[in-house]
Scaffold this active site. Structure first.
Site, short mmCIF file in Angstrom:
data_model
loop_
_atom_site.label_atom_id
_atom_site.label_comp_id
_atom_site.label_asym_id
_atom_site.label_seq_id
_atom_site.Cartn_x
_atom_site.Cartn_y
_atom_site.Cartn_z
N CYS A 113 -3.97 59.97 -12.89
CA CYS A 113 -4.02 61.29 -12.26
C CYS A 113 -4.12 62.31 -13.23
O CYS A 113 -4.48 63.52 -13.16
CB CYS A 113 -2.72 61.78 -11.33
SG CYS A 113 -2.60 60.39 -9.84
N HIS A 257 -3.13 68.80 -9.84
CA HIS A 257 -3.40 67.57 -9.16
C HIS A 257 -3.11 67.59 -7.89
O HIS A 257 -1.88 68.00 -7.28
CB HIS A 257 -2.98 66.46 -9.96
CG HIS A 257 -2.96 65.19 -9.40
ND1 HIS A 257 -4.20 64.75 -8.77
CD2 HIS A 257 -2.12 64.21 -9.09
CE1 HIS A 257 -3.81 63.36 -7.98
NE2 HIS A 257 -2.68 63.15 -8.25
N ASN A 287 -5.82 62.27 -1.95
CA ASN A 287 -5.56 62.21 -3.36
C ASN A 287 -6.67 61.36 -4.06
O ASN A 287 -6.66 60.46 -3.82
CB ASN A 287 -4.22 61.67 -3.61
CG ASN A 287 -3.69 61.45 -5.00
OD1 ASN A 287 -4.72 61.37 -5.88
ND2 ASN A 287 -2.36 61.24 -5.30
N1 COA Z 1 2.43 55.86 8.42
C1 COA Z 1 3.62 55.71 9.14
N2 COA Z 1 4.64 55.43 8.60
C2 COA Z 1 4.73 54.84 7.10
C3 COA Z 1 3.55 55.13 6.54
C4 COA Z 1 2.39 55.76 7.31
N3 COA Z 1 1.23 55.75 6.56
N4 COA Z 1 3.97 54.80 5.49
C5 COA Z 1 5.27 54.64 5.20
N5 COA Z 1 5.62 54.70 6.69
C6 COA Z 1 6.93 54.41 6.92
C7 COA Z 1 7.97 53.50 6.00
O1 COA Z 1 7.59 52.18 6.42
C8 COA Z 1 9.31 53.90 6.43
O2 COA Z 1 9.74 53.33 7.55
P1 COA Z 1 11.25 52.78 7.63
O3 COA Z 1 12.08 53.82 7.57
O4 COA Z 1 11.17 51.94 9.06
O5 COA Z 1 11.22 51.79 6.55
C9 COA Z 1 9.16 55.53 7.08
O6 COA Z 1 7.80 55.85 6.99
C10 COA Z 1 9.72 56.51 5.97
O7 COA Z 1 9.40 56.06 4.67
P2 COA Z 1 10.07 56.84 3.44
O8 COA Z 1 9.43 56.17 2.20
O9 COA Z 1 11.32 57.05 3.56
O10 COA Z 1 9.02 58.05 3.38
P3 COA Z 1 9.29 59.51 2.46
O11 COA Z 1 9.74 60.59 3.39
O12 COA Z 1 9.66 59.16 1.42
O13 COA Z 1 7.64 59.88 2.33
C11 COA Z 1 5.68 59.27 0.83
C12 COA Z 1 6.82 58.66 1.91
C13 COA Z 1 4.93 58.29 0.27
C14 COA Z 1 5.12 60.21 1.76
C15 COA Z 1 6.74 60.18 -0.38
O14 COA Z 1 7.87 59.05 -0.70
C16 COA Z 1 5.97 60.94 -1.26
O15 COA Z 1 5.29 61.79 -1.02
N6 COA Z 1 5.87 60.21 -2.53
C17 COA Z 1 5.00 60.93 -3.56
C18 COA Z 1 3.90 60.08 -3.31
C19 COA Z 1 2.71 60.45 -4.07
O16 COA Z 1 2.43 61.58 -3.93
N7 COA Z 1 1.73 59.75 -4.69
C20 COA Z 1 0.83 60.12 -5.53
C21 COA Z 1 1.31 60.64 -6.80
S1 COA Z 1 0.03 60.68 -7.94
#
Ligand code: COA
Length: 330
Positions: A113, A257, A287
């Protein structure tokens, strides 16, 4: 020493729009979940087969035209991509052939990124020393073909999209210039967002077992990425301001980004700036990793969010971990 500037910009995204509703048909997810957690409404996926160089080419031609130069004026080609078409050679070699520029040096950079800002910094150094006059820098990703588009891969599959954004970095003879770039990395977190296989320290590099175990798909520790991103983005943006002895009031727009809308909002909050001063187009493209900053710059410029003479800050954080910023007078 010479001054450098961005003298042209171009973009290209695949026509094929994939909405959150399309993803609902492929995996257990929902439009609401994706919008709430990421801000993404749709993204573009290539129709196969399309390699990174194929996708980059129209963006590059667009940038060359915008800079009012010819292909043959290009002294160096830099490609920032996480998704090259082959292990080697780099995408820049394929792109150079498509552009019909035999002999021109080619360079791929692999810092995910942050790739576009790393590339901008490299281009900036070559222009400042006088070695080159016009450098083509393109951020391009064909990520869709490498995503696990099933419920198992849903945490990353809903985030990423395909696209390309290109700029020409040239010697500046007017007010426009790249003031500074700052680059960072911390490899202790290399496996927090990565793809394990193929693995090049063993033979064979890829096995049926690796494929069956899903080790060919991106893996992400989302919370860890989020936590570091909302610290590093403000840090590296402040550094750009401090290094140039200016304040946020002197900045027309911050272009981060496009990782995730929640990250962008948290960064604006931590910097105590209004959300309008931080550009976002993640709802349209998701992204797009190395392509996201030039795509966002292109759209922000088209939407008249900044103009010639304005100062803008570019900032990135991503896999590696790597992070970076650039302060530019457009
Ligand atoms: N659709 C529905 N549910 C989903 C899912 C999707 N696409 N992806 C994950 N889940 C579920 C998970 O399995 C989890 O279920 P569980 O509680 O039964 O285990 C639940 O949603 C919550 O997951 P969690 O990881 O606690 O969610 P979160 O609030 O941390 O959000 C992200 C997940 C990825 C959105 C968050 O961690 C984030 O924004 N991280 C940064 C990621 C990013 O920007 N990456 C690129 C960087 S360059």
């Amino acid at each position: 020493m010479f001054k450098s500037k961005i003298s042209g910009i171009g973009k290209h995204v695949p026509e094929n729009v994939i909405t959150n509703f399309d993803l609902e048909k492929m995996m257990d997810t929902s439009n609401e979940w994706i919008i709430e957690r990421t801000g993404i409404r749709e993204r573009r996926f290539v129709t196969q087969p399309t390699g990174a160089a194929d996708l980059a080419l129209p963006a590059c031609l667009n940038a060359i035209q915008n800079a009012e130069i010819q292909n043959t004026d290009i002294d160096l080609i830099i490609v920032a991509t996480t998704t090259p078409e082959h292990s080697f050679p780099g995408t820049s070699s394929f792109l150079q052939a498509l552009l019909g520029l035999p002999g021109v040096p080619t360079l791929d950079i692999r810092v995910q990124c942050s790739g576009f800002i790393y590339g901008l910094s490299i281009a900036d150094q070559f222009i400042k020393t006088g070695q080159y006059r016009n450098i083509l820098l393109v951020g391009v990703e064909v990520q869709s073909v490498g995503l696990n588009l099933t419920t198992e891969g849903r945490d990353t599959a809903v985030l990423f999209g395909d696209g390309a954004g290109a700029v020409i970095v040239s010697r500046s003879e007017d007010e426009s210039q790249i003031y500074s770039t700052h680059l960072f990395g911390d490899g202790r977190f290399a496996k927090e967002l990565w793809i394990d296989a193929p693995i090049c320290d063993r033979s064979p590099r890829i096995t049926q077992e690796m494929i069956a175990e899903g080790r060919i798909y991106p893996k992400m520790n989302g919370r860890q990425v989020f936590k570091h991103a909302i610290t590093r983005f403000p840090e590296v943006i402040k550094l750009a301001l401090d290094a140039n002895s200016i304040s946020m009031n002197d900045i027309a727009l911050v272009i981060p980004h496009q990782a995730n809308q929640r990250i962008t909002e948290a960064v604006a909050q931590r910097l105590e700036i209004s959300p309008e001063k931080v550009y976002s187009n993640i709802h349209r493209y998701g992204n797009t990793t190395g392509a996201s900053i030039p795509l966002a710059m292109y759209d922000a410029l088209s939407e008249k969010r900044f103009k010639k003479g304005d100062r803008i800050i570019l900032a990135a954080f991503g896999s590696g971990f790597t992070w970076a910023s650039a302060l530019i007078k457009w």
